[in-house]
Design a protein around this motif. Structure first.
Motif, PDB file in Angstrom:
ATOM      1  N   ALA A 309       0.807  -1.209   0.000  1.00 17.85           N
ATOM      2  CA  ALA A 309       0.000   0.000   0.000  1.00 17.85           C
ATOM      3  C   ALA A 309       0.847   1.269   0.000  1.00 17.85           C
ATOM      4  O   ALA A 309       0.356   2.346  -0.322  1.00 17.85           O
ATOM      5  N   LEU A 310       2.132   1.150   0.344  1.00 18.89           N
ATOM      6  CA  LEU A 310       2.984   2.340   0.431  1.00 18.89           C
ATOM      7  C   LEU A 310       3.455   2.845  -0.928  1.00 18.89           C
ATOM      8  O   LEU A 310       3.943   3.959  -1.036  1.00 18.89           O
ATOM      9  N   GLY A 311       3.362   2.031  -1.955  1.00 15.17           N
ATOM     10  CA  GLY A 311       3.802   2.470  -3.273  1.00 15.17           C
ATOM     11  C   GLY A 311       4.809   1.517  -3.887  1.00 15.17           C
ATOM     12  O   GLY A 311       5.210   0.499  -3.289  1.00 15.17           O
ATOM     13  N   PHE A 314       8.091   0.092  -2.229  1.00 10.74           N
ATOM     14  CA  PHE A 314       8.028  -0.942  -1.199  1.00 10.74           C
ATOM     15  C   PHE A 314       7.467  -2.249  -1.743  1.00 10.74           C
ATOM     16  O   PHE A 314       7.169  -3.158  -0.980  1.00 10.74           O
ATOM     17  N   ARG A 315       7.287  -2.357  -3.042  1.00 10.31           N
ATOM     18  CA  ARG A 315       6.670  -3.532  -3.646  1.00 10.31           C
ATOM     19  C   ARG A 315       7.714  -4.434  -4.285  1.00 10.31           C
ATOM     20  O   ARG A 315       8.760  -3.967  -4.738  1.00 10.31           O
ATOM     21  N   CYS A 316       7.422  -5.701  -4.312  1.00 12.20           N
ATOM     22  CA  CYS A 316       8.310  -6.674  -4.947  1.00 12.20           C
ATOM     23  C   CYS A 316       8.193  -6.563  -6.467  1.00 12.20           C
ATOM     24  O   CYS A 316       7.295  -5.914  -6.996  1.00 12.20           O
ATOM     25  N   SER A 317       9.116  -7.219  -7.145  1.00 10.21           N
ATOM     26  CA  SER A 317       9.094  -7.163  -8.602  1.00 10.21           C
ATOM     27  C   SER A 317       7.899  -7.895  -9.188  1.00 10.21           C
ATOM     28  O   SER A 317       7.502  -7.647 -10.324  1.00 10.21           O
ATOM     29  N   THR A 318       7.310  -8.844  -8.421  1.00 12.64           N
ATOM     30  CA  THR A 318       6.155  -9.605  -8.906  1.00 12.64           C
ATOM     31  C   THR A 318       4.858  -9.146  -8.248  1.00 12.64           C
ATOM     32  O   THR A 318       3.857  -9.861  -8.315  1.00 12.64           O
ATOM     33  N   CYS A 319       4.883  -7.987  -7.581  1.00 12.72           N
ATOM     34  CA  CYS A 319       3.685  -7.506  -6.874  1.00 12.72           C
ATOM     35  C   CYS A 319       2.576  -7.205  -7.884  1.00 12.72           C
ATOM     36  O   CYS A 319       2.807  -6.547  -8.901  1.00 12.72           O
ATOM     37  N   PRO A 320       1.355  -7.627  -7.607  1.00 19.21           N
ATOM     38  CA  PRO A 320       0.250  -7.346  -8.545  1.00 19.21           C
ATOM     39  C   PRO A 320      -0.154  -5.868  -8.547  1.00 19.21           C
ATOM     40  O   PRO A 320      -0.834  -5.428  -9.455  1.00 19.21           O
ATOM     41  N   TYR A 321       0.285  -5.107  -7.514  1.00 13.11           N
ATOM     42  CA  TYR A 321      -0.044  -3.685  -7.453  1.00 13.11           C
ATOM     43  C   TYR A 321       1.042  -2.808  -8.074  1.00 13.11           C
ATOM     44  O   TYR A 321       0.990  -1.581  -7.961  1.00 13.11           O
ATOM     45  N   GLY A 323       3.005  -0.441 -10.207  1.00 12.50           N
ATOM     46  CA  GLY A 323       2.567   0.574 -11.161  1.00 12.50           C
ATOM     47  C   GLY A 323       1.338   1.339 -10.718  1.00 12.50           C
ATOM     48  O   GLY A 323       0.989   2.346 -11.336  1.00 12.50           O
ATOM     49  N   MET A 324       0.687   0.884  -9.645  1.00 14.62           N
ATOM     50  CA  MET A 324      -0.506   1.571  -9.145  1.00 14.62           C
ATOM     51  C   MET A 324      -0.103   2.581  -8.085  1.00 14.62           C
ATOM     52  O   MET A 324       0.930   2.445  -7.424  1.00 14.62           O
ATOM     53  N   PRO A 325      -0.922   3.611  -7.844  1.00 15.13           N
ATOM     54  CA  PRO A 325      -0.613   4.574  -6.781  1.00 15.13           C
ATOM     55  C   PRO A 325      -0.772   3.949  -5.400  1.00 15.13           C
ATOM     56  O   PRO A 325      -1.353   2.870  -5.245  1.00 15.13           O
TER      57      PRO A 325
END
Length: 344
Positions: A309-311, A314-321, A323-325
């Motif tokens: 949720a932080l952006g 803080f997301r992994c390379s395979t995170c489904p989020y 590119g999202m805000p």
């Protein structure tokens, strides 16, 4: 012609450069005279001055060059022309150059001539020429009229221009020489040792003995007075310390639990023992003991996910989020724009 050509040797190769406005009959006379001096083994060539920098002229192919020597001429030399002359001249070759110059600064006048004698000389020296010699001759009013005609000035204003600029122009005659070597030429340097002569060397006078300080390093000298090391010790210094006196006094402060703790400026080693594996960040010199911040350097194990949720940072390379805000945890994420519409 402004000045007559110098004498030539048999077999020399000579180049004349001039603007297209030169008198061809005058050039043919000079060419015939020069060819007679250099003989059948020599050659005389001609090139338009403004095209000499782009002409297919071979390196080191001329012994002498006469540039802009036919009068009248208002042509000036560019640095590319001068560099070309240096390239096509043979080692030690000579350049004879003529150019109209200013004798004094012009006020409120736009003139196609803006150089002085020192400017032409500097240009030749910077290009690599040596033995640069310059002589300046003032331009007569009749020759100045020819200058205005070559510039294409209005005939009704020629007389006015001559009256205003009379005595302010000159013709500089420059003789310059190319160095006696070619660019890129190789020379063998002899670094061999000099041969020594077999003649006996003259006797060298003994140097005068100088008065200097000397130090006696003879430890067995009976005359040397030494301090008695036993006299340097007192009786108290000779007493052997007891075991009890060598024990570190345990005078550290007591904490609330009745245990001793290291003082603020501990030097007995208790602070090092207590802080083993813990880094204390002393933020100020006068900080109180209860304000010491202790940081455990042991790395903590964290989960690979959970901060989506932080952006993207803080997301992994395979995170489904990816590119999202950023969004609040628990909030339902919906796709907007064209992604929220059906394909049909």
């Amino acid at each position: 012609m402004v000045a007559s050509t110098t004498e030539h040797k048999i077999g020399e190769k000579v180049l004349f450069t001039a603007p297209p406005t030169l008198n061809q009959d005058e050039f043919l006379k000079i060419k015939a005279s020069t060819q007679e001096q250099i003989g059948s083994t020599g050659s005389v060539a001609f090139e338009i001055l403004e095209r000499v920098a782009d002409a297919p002229l071979n390196n080191s192919s001329f012994n002498k060059i006469y540039s802009n020597s036919f009068s009248p001429s208002v042509s000036i030399h560019s640095p590319d022309m001068i560099s070309c002359y240096l390239r096509i001249l043979s080692a030690g070759g000579q350049l004879e150059l003529y150019e109209p110059i200013l004798l004094q600064d012009l006020s409120n006048t736009v003139s196609p001539i803006n150089r002085k004698e020192q400017d032409v000389v500097s240009m030749l020296k910077l290009a690599g020429f040596i033995n640069v010699q310059a002589t300046t001759t003032p331009v007569s009013d009749d020759l100045l009229v020819s200058f205005f005609q070559l510039w294409g000035g209005n005939a009704s204003r020629v007389e006015q221009g001559v009256t205003r600029l009379s005595g302010k122009f000159g013709i500089v005659h420059v003789l310059a020489q190319k160095p006696n070597y070619e660019v890129g030429q190789k020379f063998k340097l002899n670094f061999g040792k000099k041969k020594t002569t077999t003649e006996p060397a003259a006797p060298v006078a003994a140097p005068k003995k100088l008065s200097v300080w000397t130090i006696n390093n003879n430890d067995d000298d009976d005359d040397m007075d030494l301090e008695d090391d036993e006299a340097l010790l007192d009786e108290e210094d000779k007493i052997k310390p007891s075991k009890e006196s060598l024990v570190r006094p345990d005078d550290c402060e007591m904490d609330g639990a009745g245990r001793r703790k290291a003082c603020k400026n501990c030097v007995c080693g208790r602070a090092d023992a207590e802080n083993a594996g813990v880094v204390s960040l002393d933020l100020t010199d006068d900080i109180a003991d209860d304000e010491v911040i202790e940081v455990d350097p042991t790395p903590k194990k964290v989960a690979g996910c959970g901060s989506c949720a932080l952006g993207d940072a803080f997301r992994c390379s395979t995170c489904p989020y990816l590119g999202m805000p950023a969004f609040n945890e628990g909030e339902k994420v919906t796709l907007g724009g064209m992604f929220g519409q059906d394909d049909i």
